[in-house]
Motif scaffolding. Structure first.
Motif, PDB file in Angstrom:
ATOM      1  N   ALA A 293       0.841  -1.201   0.000  1.00  0.00           N
ATOM      2  CA  ALA A 293       0.000   0.000   0.000  1.00  0.00           C
ATOM      3  C   ALA A 293       0.872   1.245   0.000  1.00  0.00           C
ATOM      4  O   ALA A 293       1.693   1.438   0.899  1.00  0.00           O
ATOM      5  N   ALA A 294       0.692   2.073  -1.005  1.00  0.00           N
ATOM      6  CA  ALA A 294       1.475   3.299  -1.106  1.00  0.00           C
ATOM      7  C   ALA A 294       0.808   4.420  -0.334  1.00  0.00           C
ATOM      8  O   ALA A 294      -0.419   4.439  -0.158  1.00  0.00           O
ATOM      9  N   VAL A 295       1.614   5.363   0.128  1.00  0.00           N
ATOM     10  CA  VAL A 295       1.080   6.554   0.784  1.00  0.00           C
ATOM     11  C   VAL A 295       0.520   7.482  -0.288  1.00  0.00           C
ATOM     12  O   VAL A 295       1.215   7.870  -1.216  1.00  0.00           O
ATOM     13  N   VAL A 296      -0.754   7.819  -0.150  1.00  0.00           N
ATOM     14  CA  VAL A 296      -1.441   8.663  -1.128  1.00  0.00           C
ATOM     15  C   VAL A 296      -1.659  10.066  -0.574  1.00  0.00           C
ATOM     16  O   VAL A 296      -1.386  11.064  -1.243  1.00  0.00           O
ATOM     17  N   ASP A 297      -2.148  10.162   0.668  1.00  0.00           N
ATOM     18  CA  ASP A 297      -2.559  11.451   1.218  1.00  0.00           C
ATOM     19  C   ASP A 297      -2.610  11.347   2.737  1.00  0.00           C
ATOM     20  O   ASP A 297      -3.230  10.426   3.283  1.00  0.00           O
ATOM     21  N   ALA A 298      -1.971  12.281   3.426  1.00  0.00           N
ATOM     22  CA  ALA A 298      -1.932  12.252   4.896  1.00  0.00           C
ATOM     23  C   ALA A 298      -3.003  13.131   5.537  1.00  0.00           C
ATOM     24  O   ALA A 298      -2.991  13.321   6.753  1.00  0.00           O
ATOM     25  N   THR A 299      -3.955  13.646   4.757  1.00  0.00           N
ATOM     26  CA  THR A 299      -4.912  14.614   5.267  1.00  0.00           C
ATOM     27  C   THR A 299      -5.687  14.104   6.482  1.00  0.00           C
ATOM     28  O   THR A 299      -5.882  14.830   7.456  1.00  0.00           O
TER      29      THR A 299
END
Length: 314
Positions: free
Chosen positions: A248-254
């Motif tokens: 699983a890749a990091v997409v968004d830390a919002t």
């Protein structure tokens, strides 16, 4: 637990505004004035206090969320998502005018920049909500230091309700007596490392942790990729950041911070030890980064599986 009339026994009252998050992710460089950057992906997802309310609901907790909605399309979009998730609407207020709340998030290299707008609307007073719903936990997603919040914290203490408060980049300082008063009434405070430094004016994180831990019974400072630091009763716990699921890749830390808080509250409600609460929080926060906004928030079986896998690796 006693209830009023036919109301179910709520475990968590989340009080805070919704936001609609317009998330541009996969930017190959930061956005600077006078430049244009194309994103690899885009998401239009509900955010703000919706995120911890939804994340706790997905974890199987009985949640009621106090929020305001209007006649605008952003309100309609979040209301639609809340209904799809099955969130309780008992504390929703609907107004005959726009109540727009939106954030543009620009995500790159695991971090993000945000621009927000919100129509002003006076939030519903917290004390009557506490008396009506009598939750085990009051979750405030942003540091508030007005007299109404202080009164709510005092009322929560009388009712035996645990108060968990985040910071969310509030423009506050410990130099303000009102800020210190509210924090002294909070049971668990969860700023990130940058917020802790700005709030205290400390030269380093250890100093900031020391100052804040003398004010609040339980302090939890999130540190992004460096994990989290917690202090309770003078005992400090440092935990590493959880890894995302394999592949699983990091997409968004919002939504990572709000989902971290959901995992933390989930553990507190379960009577877990503070290190176990932090482990659950870290897993929930890491999972949230794998999708736009709050879309990747975990459900209880997924959390249990990931916690079990982490235990087996240690």
């Amino acid at each position: 637990m006693e209830t009023n009339g036919s109301l179910p026994p709520y475990e968590v009252l989340v009080a805070g505004p919704y936001f609609t998050d317009l998330v541009f992710h996969g930017l190959d460089r930061p956005v600077r004035p006078g430049t244009e950057v194309f994103a690899d992906g885009f998401g239009l997802v509900p955010g703000g206090a919706y995120t911890p309310a939804m994340a706790l609901h997905r974890l199987g907790r009985r949640v009621v969320w106090s929020a305001d909605f209007g006649t605008d399309p952003f309100s309609a979009q979040v209301l639609s998502c809340a209904r799809q998730e099955g969130l309780d609407e008992a504390a929703f207020r609907r107004h005959p005018f726009p109540v727009r709340s939106l954030t543009v998030a620009l995500a790159s290299d695991g971090d993000r920049a945000m621009v927000s707008f919100q129509d002003p609307v006076e939030p519903e007073p917290l004390v009557p909500l506490l008396r009506r719903f009598r939750p085990r936990v009051l979750l405030l997603p942003q540091l508030r230091w007005d007299e109404g919040t202080a009164a709510a914290c005092r009322a929560a203490r009388r009712l035996g309700t645990l108060v968990v408060m985040d910071c969310h980049d509030a423009p506050a300082s410990l130099a303000d007596p009102a800020v210190r008063e509210v924090l002294a009434l909070v049971d668990v405070f969860t700023p990130n490392d940058g917020e802790a430094l700005r709030l205290t004016g400390a030269d380093g994180l250890d100093e900031a942790v020391g100052l804040l831990s003398r004010l609040v019974p339980t302090l939890v400072v999130t540190r992004g990729a460096r994990g989290a630091t917690a202090v309770r009763d003078g005992e400090r716990h440092d935990v590493p950041a959880a890894r995302t699921a394999a592949g699983a890749a990091v997409v968004d830390a919002t939504a990572a911070g709000d989902c971290f808080n959901a995992g933390l509250v989930h553990g507190l409600l379960g009577g877990w030890s503070l290190p176990d609460c932090l482990a659950a929080a870290s897993v929930c926060g890491a999972a949230a980064t794998t999708g736009p906004g709050s879309s990747a928030a975990l459900r209880a079986p997924e959390l249990d599986r990931l916690l079990g896998a982490a235990t087996n690796m240690t």
